[in-house]
Scaffold this motif. Structure first.
Motif, PDB file in Angstrom:
ATOM      1  N   ARG A  81       0.849  -1.194   0.000  1.00  0.00           N
ATOM      2  CA  ARG A  81       0.000   0.000   0.000  1.00  0.00           C
ATOM      3  C   ARG A  81       0.883   1.242   0.000  1.00  0.00           C
ATOM      4  N   THR A  85       1.651   5.033   2.343  1.00  0.00           N
ATOM      5  CA  THR A  85       2.934   5.446   2.920  1.00  0.00           C
ATOM      6  C   THR A  85       3.303   6.835   2.411  1.00  0.00           C
ATOM      7  N   VAL A  88       1.401   9.582   4.134  1.00  0.00           N
ATOM      8  CA  VAL A  88       1.930   9.891   5.472  1.00  0.00           C
ATOM      9  C   VAL A  88       3.197  10.741   5.352  1.00  0.00           C
ATOM     10  N   LEU A 115      -4.179  11.518   9.389  1.00  0.00           N
ATOM     11  CA  LEU A 115      -3.672  10.182   9.727  1.00  0.00           C
ATOM     12  C   LEU A 115      -4.799   9.237  10.153  1.00  0.00           C
ATOM     13  N   LEU A 116      -5.773   9.786  10.871  1.00  0.00           N
ATOM     14  CA  LEU A 116      -6.856   8.925  11.360  1.00  0.00           C
ATOM     15  C   LEU A 116      -7.872   8.578  10.277  1.00  0.00           C
ATOM     16  N   ILE A 119      -5.747   6.899   6.086  1.00  0.00           N
ATOM     17  CA  ILE A 119      -4.982   5.643   5.920  1.00  0.00           C
ATOM     18  C   ILE A 119      -5.932   4.449   6.045  1.00  0.00           C
ATOM     19  N   ASP A 120      -6.267   4.101   7.274  1.00  0.00           N
ATOM     20  CA  ASP A 120      -7.303   3.072   7.503  1.00  0.00           C
ATOM     21  C   ASP A 120      -8.394   3.771   8.287  1.00  0.00           C
ATOM     22  N   PRO A 121      -9.390   4.344   7.593  1.00  0.00           N
ATOM     23  CA  PRO A 121     -10.309   5.288   8.239  1.00  0.00           C
ATOM     24  C   PRO A 121     -10.887   4.817   9.571  1.00  0.00           C
ATOM     25  N   VAL A 122     -10.687   5.689  10.565  1.00  0.00           N
ATOM     26  CA  VAL A 122     -11.276   5.465  11.884  1.00  0.00           C
ATOM     27  C   VAL A 122     -12.611   6.207  11.874  1.00  0.00           C
TER      28      VAL A 122
ATOM     29  N   GLU B 224       2.313   0.403   5.116  1.00  0.00           N
ATOM     30  CA  GLU B 224       2.426  -0.168   3.774  1.00  0.00           C
ATOM     31  C   GLU B 224       1.930  -1.622   3.742  1.00  0.00           C
ATOM     32  N   ASN B 389      -4.766   1.369  13.447  1.00  0.00           N
ATOM     33  CA  ASN B 389      -5.091   2.645  12.797  1.00  0.00           C
ATOM     34  C   ASN B 389      -5.329   3.774  13.807  1.00  0.00           C
TER      35      ASN B 389
END
Lengths: 158, 503
Positions: A81, A85, A88, A115-116, A119-122, B224, B389
């Motif tokens: 992914r 990266t 970020v 960031l939240l 990337i991997d949504p919170v 990653e 996360n």
């Protein structure tokens, strides 16, 4: 994705080449700083010899990459992914710039949100309190408890 | 003053309320980072390096030491319950610890890991107390040539034990030395490689380099790969091992403690290799080697004792010679330097309060860890449920704060980001960061010793081989450098190669 022999896109070969360039730089800096003599070594004495050692080692890495198998540059990022990266890294570089311009709070809260969420949504219900709460808590501890001054930026917030 | 009086003096320092608090914070954070995969003692110690400035040197160093040996305890919890080592030192504990958990014996496995850690941790402190003063007296005889050669040996051992190509590790170590030379020359006080930047006159800071290479790079790599964790619902009951468990574990704990302690002293050695060596030893001498990997308690007790004993042993070269044997100890050296204290043979004479205070605090810390790791095990298990996360933005936030608070300088933030990217890319290409960091810390000292040795000997290069200690160190280093050239020995190296200090 591995193959032996000489290939231009061999990541290991490029690694060796970059290290070789670095070693030449170190060697030259050592020479410029002055080698001195063996009984009175100069400022560049160790650096110069380290440059030579590094050049030898980097040539070794490059030679090894030609002789044996090595992944291609593309293969290093295949199936990863890497875009996440990259996001970020870019967010972090922009943050470092904004840190002094906007101050700690105005730069950190957006960074946390990125960031939240990017990337991997919170979930928003967790992301929002965390993005605002964590920087505020840290700001309070540093500024009020530990008396460490944080940048306030052009708006002088914080 | 005799040993008993020194120890009493040490306890007087360690038992002050503020030092007890710092010790507790240290072991608590140590356990926390040990439990959480993806963040380890190196990141945590880098983060808290600036915090040591706010208190006395004793308090700060007691806390930093607590993080290190505390993480050894915490690492086993994740190994046993979720089969993911919280630390590199707990990789071996996964093998039998998790099997025990699957068989419904998670409690005794966790209990034995904690007790073995406690026994070995305490025994290694006793060893440290007995050996350190003698070694400190002996260390006074170390001249610049001996010190230089010993540091070369330490670096070679680290490169030898690091995973992957030795050429790459040596390159990273060389680059680390060069980075360590940036700043004012220690002999002429002239700037080197500063490129007109005043920020570089004091050299590159250890905190941004370590935070970048370990903290930021680790996060970038994990993002990653998309880390996902599943937490076992293993029921934990009866943490106390049975008398049969104790009988089977007595020998492994004893041997693991001795082995770990001596491997910890060796520069470049450490807790990871100690745990592996203990497991291999126990399996080899066991009457039932076939049970290993299927839930043998010896496979938990031995390695857990070994890694904790090694953590204690690793303090010896730092406190007596001023040479950090691994990256974690390099960070501890950073904590000493921040307070203008130079660890080494004179430390116990010049600062006995600090020397003995830190050592005796480890007794207290080990007791605290036993309490933290047995009754509070449920709390640590809950922490394992924290998704990555949510965790990684917090880690990044703490790295930013840690770096900025250590110097109040935005330049260090850029340094950290640069090293984060360098660390991420070098990992991709199979270059380990541990040799670079150790070499970075040793770089300026090494250069100073080399030049001083050459000046003293009037340029006689044989000074490095005519002095016995120096010759032995260089001889061992040369053998280790040549070993990978022999195919059989290369394969052996690959078997024992470790990723020390990465987690």
């Amino acid at each position: 994705m591995k193959s032996s022999g000489f290939r231009v896109n061999n990541a290991e070969l490029w690694g060796g080449a970059i290290w070789f360039a670095v070693s030449l730089f170190v060697l030259e800096q050592g020479r410029r700083l002055g080698l001195g003599t063996v009984n009175a070594p100069g400022m560049g004495f160790m650096m110069f010899w380290l440059g030579i050692v590094m050049a030898g080692l980097s040539l070794g890495v490059a030679a090894q990459s030609i002789r044996s198998e090595g992944p291609s540059i593309r293969a290093l990022w295949a199936g990863t992914r890497w875009v996440k990266t990259l996001i970020v890294i870019v967010a972090f570089v922009l943050y470092a710039y904004a840190f002094t311009q906007l101050g700690f709070l105005l730069s950190t809260i957006p960074l946390m949100l990125v960031l939240l969420r990017a990337i991997d949504p919170v979930r928003w219900v967790i992301a929002l309190p965390l993005a605002f709460g964590a920087p505020l808590l840290i700001w309070w501890v540093l500024e009020r408890v530990l008396q460490i001054q944080l940048p306030t930026g052009v708006f002088e917030i914080g | 003053m005799d040993l008993a009086a020194q120890v009493a003096n040490g306890f007087a320092v360690a038992l002050t309320p503020i030092n007890l608090l710092y010790c507790f914070i240290g072991v608590f954070i140590g356990t926390l980072v040990g439990v959480l995969p993806g963040i380890g003692p190196i990141s945590a110690m880098s983060l808290l390096l600036p915090v040591t400035l706010s208190g006395t040197p004793e308090s700060g160093i007691i806390m930093m030491a607590g993080i290190y040996y505390g993480s050894m305890y915490g690492g086993s919890t994740t190994s046993i319950l979720v089969n993911i080592p919280g630390e590199a030192t707990s990789v071996v504990t996964c093998l039998d610890g998790h099997q025990m958990a699957k068989q419904g014996r998670a409690g005794p496995a966790l209990g034995m890991a904690a007790f073995a850690s406690f026994i070995a941790g305490t025994a290694s402190v006793v060893g440290l107390m007995v050996i350190a003063p003698y070694l400190a007296r002996f260390a006074v005889a170390f001249g610049p040539a001996e010190m230089f050669s010993l540091m070369i040996l330490g670096l070679v051992i680290v490169t030898f034990l690091t995973q992957g190509s030795m050429l790459k590790s040596l390159l990273m170590a060389s680059a680390g030395v060069v980075l360590g030379l940036i700043g004012l020359d220690s002999i002429t006080a002239q700037p080197r490689l500063t490129f007109g930047r005043i920020e570089l006159y004091d050299g590159i800071g250890l905190v941004p380099v370590v935070m970048g290479l370990f903290g930021v790079a680790e996060v970038l790599t994990n993002i990653e790969q998309g880390i996902k964790r599943t937490v076992s619902t293993t029921k934990i009951s009866n943490l106390l091992p049975s008398s049969e468990d104790w009988q089977r574990s007595r020998g492994p704990i004893r041997r693991g403690t001795a082995l770990g302690f001596f491997l910890g002293i060796i520069p470049g050695g450490g807790a990871v290799i100690a745990a592996f060596a203990s497991y291999a030893l126990e399996k080899r001498i066991s009457k039932t080697p076939e049970q290993f990997g299927k839930g043998a308690i010896e496979g938990v007790a031995g390695p857990e004792a070994a890694n904790n004993a090694a953590a204690g042993g690793a303090f010896i070269p730092l406190l007596t010679l001023g040479i950090p044997p691994n990256v974690v100890m390099a960070l501890l050296l950073g904590a000493f330097v921040i307070h203008n204290i130079q660890p080494g043979p004179l430390l116990m004479v010049q600062r006995p309060d600090l020397f003995w205070g830190v050592i005796t605090s480890m007794y207290i810390g080990n007791v605290m860890l036993l309490v933290l790791n047995l009754p509070l095990i449920g709390m640590w298990v809950q922490l394992l449920r924290l998704p990555y996360n949510i965790l990684f933005p917090m880690i990044l936030l703490f790295t930013v704060i840690g770096v900025f608070a250590s110097s109040n300088n935005i330049f260090d933030l850029y340094v950290m980001i640069a090293f984060g990217i360098i660390g991420y890319l070098t990992r991709k290409l199979g270059y380990e960061a541990a040799p670079l960091v150790l070499a970075f810390v040793l770089g300026a000292i090494m250069e100073n010793k080399l030049r001083t040795a050459l000046i003293i000997s009037a340029g006689d290069l044989t000074t490095f081989v005519t002095k016995p200690i120096s010759a032995i160190c260089l001889g061992i280093a040369a053998i280790m450098l040549l070993m990978p050239l022999i195919p059989f020995l290369r394969r052996k190296r690959e078997q024992v190669a470790i990723e020390d200090g990465q987690n």
